[in-house]
Design a protein around this motif. Structure first.
Motif, PDB file in Angstrom:
ATOM      1  N   GLU A   1     -16.451  -1.032   4.438  1.00 24.86           N
ATOM      2  CA  GLU A   1     -16.998  -1.660   3.237  1.00 24.86           C
ATOM      3  C   GLU A   1     -18.301  -2.353   3.604  1.00 24.86           C
ATOM      4  O   GLU A   1     -18.551  -2.652   4.778  1.00 24.86           O
ATOM      5  CB  GLU A   1     -16.001  -2.636   2.620  1.00 24.86           C
ATOM      6  CG  GLU A   1     -15.455  -3.657   3.559  1.00 24.86           C
ATOM      7  CD  GLU A   1     -14.278  -4.404   2.949  1.00 24.86           C
ATOM      8  OE1 GLU A   1     -14.206  -5.610   3.205  1.00 24.86           O
ATOM      9  OE2 GLU A   1     -13.466  -3.797   2.228  1.00 24.86           O
TER      10      GLU A   1
ATOM     11  N   ASN B   1     -11.330   2.384   7.332  1.00 25.37           N
ATOM     12  CA  ASN B   1     -11.828   1.931   6.030  1.00 25.37           C
ATOM     13  C   ASN B   1     -13.121   1.154   6.240  1.00 25.37           C
ATOM     14  O   ASN B   1     -13.138   0.216   7.044  1.00 25.37           O
ATOM     15  CB  ASN B   1     -10.833   0.987   5.354  1.00 25.37           C
ATOM     16  CG  ASN B   1      -9.633   1.723   4.801  1.00 25.37           C
ATOM     17  OD1 ASN B   1      -9.732   2.896   4.479  1.00 25.37           O
ATOM     18  ND2 ASN B   1      -8.509   1.033   4.697  1.00 25.37           N
TER      19      ASN B   1
ATOM     20  N   LYS C   1      -8.015   3.164   0.559  1.00 28.99           N
ATOM     21  CA  LYS C   1      -8.258   2.272  -0.573  1.00 28.99           C
ATOM     22  C   LYS C   1      -7.931   3.033  -1.851  1.00 28.99           C
ATOM     23  O   LYS C   1      -7.969   4.264  -1.873  1.00 28.99           O
ATOM     24  CB  LYS C   1      -9.737   1.860  -0.634  1.00 28.99           C
ATOM     25  CG  LYS C   1     -10.196   0.994   0.499  1.00 28.99           C
ATOM     26  CD  LYS C   1     -11.622   0.523   0.204  1.00 28.99           C
ATOM     27  CE  LYS C   1     -12.389   0.339   1.490  1.00 28.99           C
ATOM     28  NZ  LYS C   1     -13.815   0.351   1.315  1.00 28.99           N
ATOM     29  N   THR C   2      -7.660   2.282  -2.913  1.00 30.82           N
ATOM     30  CA  THR C   2      -7.351   2.913  -4.203  1.00 30.82           C
ATOM     31  C   THR C   2      -8.633   3.139  -4.985  1.00 30.82           C
ATOM     32  O   THR C   2      -9.455   2.233  -5.129  1.00 30.82           O
ATOM     33  CB  THR C   2      -6.402   2.005  -5.011  1.00 30.82           C
ATOM     34  OG1 THR C   2      -5.261   1.735  -4.214  1.00 30.82           O
ATOM     35  CG2 THR C   2      -5.974   2.675  -6.296  1.00 30.82           C
TER      36      THR C   2
ATOM     37  N   TYR D   1      -6.046   7.771  -3.568  1.00 32.25           N
ATOM     38  CA  TYR D   1      -5.992   6.820  -2.452  1.00 32.25           C
ATOM     39  C   TYR D   1      -6.351   7.566  -1.174  1.00 32.25           C
ATOM     40  O   TYR D   1      -5.745   8.586  -0.853  1.00 32.25           O
ATOM     41  CB  TYR D   1      -4.576   6.227  -2.335  1.00 32.25           C
ATOM     42  CG  TYR D   1      -4.450   5.102  -1.339  1.00 32.25           C
ATOM     43  CD1 TYR D   1      -4.605   3.780  -1.727  1.00 32.25           C
ATOM     44  CD2 TYR D   1      -4.170   5.367   0.000  1.00 32.25           C
ATOM     45  CE1 TYR D   1      -4.474   2.732  -0.807  1.00 32.25           C
ATOM     46  CE2 TYR D   1      -4.040   4.327   0.923  1.00 32.25           C
ATOM     47  CZ  TYR D   1      -4.196   3.011   0.506  1.00 32.25           C
ATOM     48  OH  TYR D   1      -4.077   1.986   1.400  1.00 32.25           O
TER      49      TYR D   1
ATOM     50  N   SER E   1       0.870  -1.177   0.000  1.00 30.64           N
ATOM     51  CA  SER E   1       0.000   0.000   0.000  1.00 30.64           C
ATOM     52  C   SER E   1       0.908   1.227   0.000  1.00 30.64           C
ATOM     53  O   SER E   1       2.120   1.106   0.208  1.00 30.64           O
ATOM     54  CB  SER E   1      -0.886   0.005   1.251  1.00 30.64           C
ATOM     55  OG  SER E   1      -0.136   0.426   2.373  1.00 30.64           O
TER      56      SER E   1
END
Length: 1002
Positions: A793, A791, A616-617, A622, A534
């Motif tokens: 999700e 992050n 995250k990309t 990013y 990363s």
């Protein structure tokens, strides 16, 4: 791959604390010996030195000391005056009788272990047959081998510690059953030599030298039994922790009627009977039979026992090979079950993890069906995994692939657990995706490095932080380049001259970028790239930074570099970033800050933190879902919030946005439903985040600039909406119905409200913040500021899964001055300034100057950059004169967006004692909060007032200042001076502050 059954998947590995093992030690040994033997021990054998070396190896500070006497009378004197832990009686002066001396010693001190060393002859053998040996702890054959002394001490220490260490950690035991004194006197030193060598080898599983020394305490214990009954009693007591049994064939054994077997030298098959009985109870434990009668080989092998011939010239080599093969010592060798040839060899836990899916099925089946894996882990003191795997036997789970997966999962969980809270020494062979925190170098970790290690330790000691199934709390993968590399870099490249000169920041950076880092770091950096995969943040961690009493937060640079497939290009960028951080120590702002804090710049040393960037990309961008700063003291409580409940500032994207004074969402973790900024539609549209920061992944090259944000994109929130990154943290404004709806809908402006994670429970953010704040403040024993990033999700059933990373912790240093006065009781006419929304605490009576921005009706924020320059010049003069002042100006001080306020940095206003943000009729002020800027304000006890006189909030008698002559006046700023000091009073708990005019009576 087969699915692992549910019951084998749900396991929890408890850590082992090696520091609690081997706590009972032998410190003082009394040797009763004739002068010749005493000489042999002292000069020829150097027993003291040998023991000292071995103890140092084990990380023990106090090896045994030896007292030597020649007579019973002398022994009695020593026993009266010294705490003796062990007495060794050697052959006497005339009649070689150690037994008589030992009996006398036992009579004087029955509680002290007593061992007899005797040379062997026919006469002695006869004597032993007729002696009552039970009063002695052990009798050994003495042939001048000093290693035997070491074995005796270890054997007795093992006996003293075995019960505690097995219960505490699951330490293993090797049972030696042998009644032949001469034989066990030669086997024990070899056995211990081998065990100690093994403990040195397995200590390499530890992550740093201190932990390696502690791990050695987990070595297997050796227990000696001399008859069948003792052997069975010991086995039954410790059968769960038996690593293996080595048994003689012939030794005493009682008949069923309690009589001793009437056989010369004991029962001829006692060993076979013992091993059969043990095999009935445990099908896996290694059993080794020894005998000088060669016909016993066939009997042993017929029953599946290993056999060692006592008459063999290489008996010790044979024993070592059997132990290595069956008790898990040495490397784990996977063999072909048909040919017995080696198919794979693993030397460490990491190698086992890397190779577990590559082992051929038949070899895997051969080893797991014999529990070899569990035993190997046991011998390496990896008890939690070993104990777990021991019960996942082939009978219960006849599936090779399921076993592979279970072994892999158990190792991963163990390595995660061992890595948390430990500052490992960086090792290229061990650092991988499961590694956590390591150091390169011997110097200091610096302030931020220490803070991170401390956070990691808090996470380890508070597993409740990870109680939510959809949330993992951790720190990012981190490697610290310690301060010794900084010294080396400065010296080797002759940089001191330019660094301490008055050269411009750009010139200093130019010289630093041309300098060389040590080549030895290249391989380490490549290993780190492979582990993180990363972008990497290169952060300053200086000795003075984030120290308890003078935080240097935000003074030095933090660069971020993108992750590239071209490792050499990435290496070039990383080297530039490290050199850029080093250079920032000597920039103009840093030097000004040093002066302001009375520090000497050449005392400053810089460690550098290399850390995976949370995020995250998204195409060439990013960034994390959100970042934040949490403070355990809230100087702006609203409604039923209290100062002690703390405050968090949340923002989409990289945390640099918060540090730079961008628009964040302010929320108390204990009142997640009470967000002032989203309480009304107009406020939400006006006062929530509209821009965010992301790392520009396409910006590649070595054109590093003094501005560490040169490769950070400043983007509109709608870019994150296109990336699909706003789930859980945004609401949608419906322009037709003129309402804001929680969640994301087509069309309509997105409002960064954090409604999902704060009000709808899709992720337990308030709970994690509450715990982080509480544990952090409790552990530091003072209020703290914590940086974090997360992050998110999509998960199941409307929830979101998230990794919550704690990035930094530092203390908030508050002034301890006592404030007794009721500020509300002071009348307005006595005040130059009054704020009902102030930050800071204490009393100051030595400021006579006021610097204020001329805010006339034609004031426009477009002038703010020029105002910042003028204030910097004035501040420099105050620093030179050692004076302080009150600073008043419109909008948000320190904002990187000059439309929101005057874009000063801390060094530009470091001489201010009180800073006032003033609201104008057409220029509304929202109090700043949670930036590095404020960490400095509070650290130095600087007052920070917000006033909006146009809404009746606070007071500012500007006309008093306008009527005074100016000491200095620029196009936008005035500086005036009173004859006598102003009195500044701030109540931090009530958020009230006043600046009294001179001579005002309270």
């Amino acid at each position: 791959m087969s699915t692992v059954p549910q019951q084998w998947n749900q396991f929890y590995l408890k850590d082992v604390s090696f520091v609690n093992l081997m706590t009972r030690r032998i410190f003082n040994v009394l040797i009763v010996a004739n002068p010749y033997d005493a000489f042999m021990l002292e000069d020829d054998g150097r027993v003291d030195e040998k023991l000292f070396d071995e103890y140092m190896e084990l990380g023990m500070r106090y090896p045994p000391s030896f007292s030597q006497v020649s007579t019973t009378e002398e022994a009695e004197q020593v026993l009266k005056t010294t705490d003796v832990d062990l007495v060794i009686c050697m052959p006497g002066n005339a009649d070689n009788d150690a037994f008589a001396v030992a009996r006398d010693v036992k009579r004087m001190a029955p509680q002290i272990p007593c061992v007899v060393l005797t040379p062997f002859s026919h006469g002695i053998t006869k004597r032993i047959e007729n002696e009552d040996m039970s009063i002695f702890d052990y009798v050994f054959c003495w042939l001048g081998n000093t290693n035997l002394i070491l074995s005796i001490i270890k054997l007795i220490e093992d006996r003293m510690n075995i019960e505690h260490d097995i219960n505490e950690a699951g330490v293993q035991m090797i049972l030696l059953v042998e009644d032949n004194i001469r034989f066990y006197s030669s086997v024990l030193p070899n056995l211990y030599n081998y065990i100690l060598a093994q403990s040195k080898r397995f200590s390499t599983e530890a992550l740093n030298p201190h932990a390696a020394a502690q791990r050695k305490r987990g070595r297997p214990k050796v227990v000696l039994a001399t008859n069948y009954e003792d052997a069975m009693r010991i086995y039954e007591k410790y059968h769960e922790n038996t690593l293996g049994v080595i048994s003689d064939t012939r030794f005493p054994m009682h008949t069923p009627h309690g009589q001793l077997a009437q056989v010369q030298d004991g029962d001829a098959e006692a060993g076979l009977k013992l091993l059969r009985e043990i095999r009935k109870r445990d099908e896996y434990v290694p059993l080794i039979l020894q005998s000088s009668e060669s016909e016993n080989r066939a009997k042993a092998e017929a029953e599946g026992f290993d056999f060692i011939d006592k008459n063999s010239k290489k008996m010790n080599v044979d024993l070592r090979q059997v132990i290595e093969e069956h008790m898990g010592f040495g490397d784990f060798i996977f063999r072909d079950p048909q040919t017995h040839e080696e198919v794979c060899r693993v030397r460490s836990l990491k190698e086992l993890q890397d190779n577990i899916f590559k082992i051929p099925n038949d070899s895997m089946l051969y080893h797991i069906s014999r529990n070899h894996m569990s035993r190997w882990l046991c011998a390496r003191a990896i008890f939690p995994v070993s104990a777990f795997l021991k019960h996942v036997t082939w009978h219960k789970l006849q599936d090779v692939d399921a076993h592979r997966q279970i072994i892999f999962d158990a190792i991963v969980q163990y390595r995660h657990m061992k890595n948390i809270g430990v500052v490992a020494v960086f090792d290229r062979l061990k650092f991988d995706t499961y590694s956590h925190f390591a150091r390169i170098g011997e110097g200091s970790l610096g302030g931020k490095g220490r803070g991170l290690a401390f956070l990691d330790n808090i996470i380890k000691r508070h597993p409740e932080l990870n109680q939510y199934p959809n949330a993992r709390v951790m720190i990012p993968k981190t490697v610290v380049l310690c301060t010794d590399y900084f010294d080396q870099f400065m010296d080797k490249n002759n940089l001191w001259g330019i660094a301490l000169s008055d050269a411009s920041d750009e010139e200093i950076l130019h010289h630093f970028l041309k300098a060389q880092l040590p080549d030895a770091l290249i391989a380490d950096f490549f290993t780190f790239f492979d582990a993180v995969k990363s972008p990497i943040a290169v952060r300053s961690s200086s000795l003075l930074e984030d120290s308890h009493y003078q935080p240097f937060a935000g003074i030095y640079s933090t660069y971020m570099i993108p992750y590239l497939d071209d490792k050499y290009e990435m290496l070039r960028m990383l080297a530039c970033a490290i050199k850029g951080v080093y250079a920032s120590v000597y920039y103009k702002d840093s030097k000004a800050y040093m002066t302001a804090t009375s520090n000497v710049i050449d005392q400053e040393k810089m460690a550098v933190i290399l850390q995976e960037v949370v995020g995250k990309t998204y195409g060439d961008k990013y960034y994390p879902t959100f970042s934040g700063v949490l403070r355990s003291l809230n100087y702006y409580p609203i409604g039923d919030e209290t100062a002690e409940e703390g405050i968090a500032s949340l923002a989409l994207g990289l945390g640099k946005y918060i540090v730079d004074g961008g628009q964040t969402l302010r929320v108390s973790p204990y009142h997640p439903n009470q967000v002032l900024q989203t309480s009304e539609m107009e406020t939400a549209l006006r006062e929530t985040q509209t821009r965010f920061y992301a790392l520009d992944m396409s910006r590649v090259g070595d054109d590093f600039q003094v501005d560490d944000g040169f490769n950070i994109k400043n983007l509109r929130v709608k870019e994150a909406d296109k990336d699909g990154a706003l789930t859980g943290i945004a609401s949608t404004f419906d322009p037709y119905d003129q309402v804001i709806r929680d969640g994301i809908y087509e069309g309509g402006r997105k409002i960064i409200s954090f409604c999902g994670v704060l009000q709808h429970g899709v992720f337990p953010l308030p709970e994690i913040l509450q715990m982080s704040e509480r544990f952090g403040a409790d552990e530091m024993r003072r209020p703290v500021e914590i940086e974090f990033a997360c992050n998110l999700e999509n998960g199941e059933q409307g929830k979101m899964n998230g990794n919550f990373y704690l990035l930094q912790i530092r203390p908030i240093v508050d002034s301890k001055q006592v404030l007794d006065a009721d500020l509300d009781a002071i009348s307005d006419e006595k005040c130059l300034l009054r704020s009902a929304n102030s930050l800071g605490h204490g009393i100051s009576e030595d400021v006579t100057d006021v610097v204020y921005v001329k805010t006339n009706d034609d004031f426009t924020a477009s002038e703010n950059p020029y105002i910042a320059d003028e204030i910097e010049q004035i501040n420099r003069r105050f620093l030179n004169e050692g004076r302080n002042y009150v600073l008043v100006g419109p909008g948000r001080w320190g904002s990187s967006d000059y439309w929101l306020g005057i874009p000063v940095k801390w060094p530009h206003i470091s001489a201010a004692r009180v800073i006032v943000e003033e609201g104008l009729k057409n220029y509304h002020v929202d109090p700043s909060q949670g930036t590095h800027f404020f960490q400095n304000l509070t650290s130095f006890g600087v007052g920070y007032f917000t006033i909006n006189t146009y809404t009746g909030d606070g007071l500012f008698q500007k006309e008093v200042l306008d009527s005074m002559p100016a000491v200095e006046e620029t196009p936008h700023v005035r500086h005036v001076r009173f004859d006598k000091p102003l009195k500044i009073m701030m109540d931090g708990k009530k958020q009230k502050g006043v600046v009294l005019l001179p001579d005002a009576e309270q």
